[in-house]
Scaffold this motif. Structure first.
Motif, PDB file in Angstrom:
ATOM      1  N   LYS A  15      -5.677 -46.833   4.206  1.00  0.00           N
ATOM      2  CA  LYS A  15      -4.596 -47.769   4.542  1.00  0.00           C
ATOM      3  C   LYS A  15      -5.119 -48.941   5.357  1.00  0.00           C
ATOM      4  N   GLU A  16      -5.929 -48.622   6.366  1.00  0.00           N
ATOM      5  CA  GLU A  16      -6.469 -49.665   7.243  1.00  0.00           C
ATOM      6  C   GLU A  16      -7.359 -50.626   6.463  1.00  0.00           C
ATOM      7  N   PRO A  42      -5.964 -36.164   5.977  1.00  0.00           N
ATOM      8  CA  PRO A  42      -5.130 -37.251   6.532  1.00  0.00           C
ATOM      9  C   PRO A  42      -5.946 -38.407   7.095  1.00  0.00           C
ATOM     10  N   ARG A  43      -7.052 -38.115   7.782  1.00  0.00           N
ATOM     11  CA  ARG A  43      -7.857 -39.188   8.376  1.00  0.00           C
ATOM     12  C   ARG A  43      -8.373 -40.146   7.307  1.00  0.00           C
ATOM     13  N   VAL A  72      -7.025 -40.824   4.386  1.00  0.00           N
ATOM     14  CA  VAL A  72      -5.896 -41.623   3.890  1.00  0.00           C
ATOM     15  C   VAL A  72      -5.578 -42.740   4.877  1.00  0.00           C
ATOM     16  N   ASP A  73      -5.637 -42.441   6.169  1.00  0.00           N
ATOM     17  CA  ASP A  73      -5.399 -43.470   7.191  1.00  0.00           C
ATOM     18  C   ASP A  73      -6.464 -44.566   7.117  1.00  0.00           C
ATOM     19  N   SER A  86     -13.013 -35.014   7.930  1.00  0.00           N
ATOM     20  CA  SER A  86     -12.416 -35.718   9.063  1.00  0.00           C
ATOM     21  C   SER A  86     -13.490 -36.302   9.982  1.00  0.00           C
ATOM     22  N   THR A 146      -3.265 -54.606   0.190  1.00  0.00           N
ATOM     23  CA  THR A 146      -2.156 -53.660   0.339  1.00  0.00           C
ATOM     24  C   THR A 146      -1.133 -53.797  -0.771  1.00  0.00           C
TER      25      THR A 146
END
Length: 268
Positions: free
Chosen positions: A76-77, A69-70, A72-73, A9, A85
Motif C-alpha cells: 500500500k505504501e 499483513p506487514r 500488504v501494508d 514479517s 494507487t
C-alpha cells in the motif's frame, strides 16, 4: 503458517528480488508474452508487490493479496509513493487456500508467485490452485511459481551448514522423498515445499488448467557467484548473458537446477 508469516514479517523480500534480479527479469519476460493486452489481474501471494507494480505501470488493474499483513501494508505504501494507487482495486490480507471476498471468474489473468512454496499438505496445495482457478476467467492465463526439489537437494549438499537439518544424509534422503523442509535455525526460510519437475504439469492440469509453458526463472544463472557475474559485466556482455539465460530457460535440463520455476497455464 505462523512461522511463515513471522519470517516474511522480518525478511526483506523486496530487497531479495533486487539482489537476485534474474528471477524477476526472466519471469517478466515471459509474463509480457502471455498477459492479455489489458484487463484485471490478481497478484495472489504478492508479497510487497514487485510484480503488481510492474503490472500497474503497464496499465493493468491490479488486485493484491498476501497472507502477511506487514507485506500488504508495504505494498500500500509503495503504491502511494509510486503514484499507482489508482491502478489497484484492493489490498487484501488473505490465505491463498481461501480467497474470501474475491468473486469467481473475475480476473483476465492471475499470479500466484509464492504460496505454493509454503503449503506442505497436498490438500492445501490443491485448494490454493482451485481457488486460483475459481477467480480466473474462462481461458484466462495464470502464472504460478514453484520451487525445485532437485535444486534444493543440490543446495543442501553444497551448503549443508546453512540448510539444517539438511546437513546429514538421513535428512537429505527424507527431504528427497517428501519435499518438505523446516529449517532448524530460527529466523531462516522455513515451512517450505519443493516439487519434482515432472509433477508440476500434471498437478496443474488435474486442477483445471491447460499447460502453456514451464520455465526455469533463476536457472543456471543463479549458480554463478558474484566474481563470475562480474566477468561478464566487465566484458560489456551482461545483456547478452541475460538473453542467453532467457533463451535456455525452457530446456528440460535447466529446469531441475533452477531454484524457482514459472508455470504458465490457461483456465479450461
Amino acid at each position: 503458517m505462523n512461522e511463515v508469516i513471522e519470517y516474511y514479517s522480518k525478511f526483506d523480500e523486496w530487497g531479495r528480488l533486487d539482489r537476485e534480479p534474474l528471477e524477476f527479469t526472466i519471469n517478466w519476460h515471459y509474463m509480457r508474452q502471455y498477459l492479455p493486452i489489458s484487463g484485471d489481474i490478481l497478484d495472489n501471494g504478492a508479497g510487497p508487490g514487485k510484480y503488481s507494480f510492474e503490472l500497474a505501470r503497464n496499465g493493468y488493474n491490479v488486485t493484491l493479496s498476501d497472507i502477511t499483513p506487514r507485506l500488504v501494508d508495504i505494498a500500500k505504501e509503495k503504491a502511494n509513493e509510486l503514484g499507482l494507487t489508482d491502478k489497484f482495486h484492493g489490498f487484501h490480507v488473505l490465505n491463498a487456500i481461501y480467497l474470501d471476498g474475491i468473486s469467481s471468474n473475475t480476473f483476465d489473468a492471475s499470479l500466484m508467485m509464492g504460496p505454493l512454496y509454503h503449503l506442505q499438505k497436498e490438500d492445501e496445495r490443491e485448494a490454493a490452485v482451485r481457488e486460483l482457478h475459481r477467480v480466473t476467467k474462462y481461458n484466462g492465463t495464470v502464472f504460478v511459481a514453484f520451487q525445485s526439489r532437485m535444486r534444493m537437494l543440490l543446495t543442501s549438499m553444497l551448503y549443508p551448514r546453512f540448510w539444517k537439518p539438511n546437513d546429514n544424509m538421513k535428512s537429505i534422503n527424507k527431504f528427497f522423498e517428501d519435499g518438505i523442509f523446516n529449517h532448524s535455525d530460527e529466523g531462516r526460510f522455513t515451512g517450505a515445499y519443493y516439487y519434482n519437475i515432472e509433477d508440476i504439469k500434471p498437478f496443474m492440469e488435474n486442477n483445471g488448467f491447460e499447460t502453456v509453458d514451464l520455465i526455469g526463472s533463476s536457472n543456471i544463472g543463479a549458480l554463478l557467484n558474484n566474481e563470475q557475474k562480474q566477468y561478464w559485466i566487465e566484458q560489456g556482455e551482461k545483456d547478452e548473458l541475460v538473453n542467453l539465460l532467457i533463451r535456455i530457460s525452457r530446456d528440460p535440463s535447466v529446469l531441475g537446477v533452477s531454484s524457482h520455476l514459472l508455470y504458465i497455464g490457461r483456465k479450461k
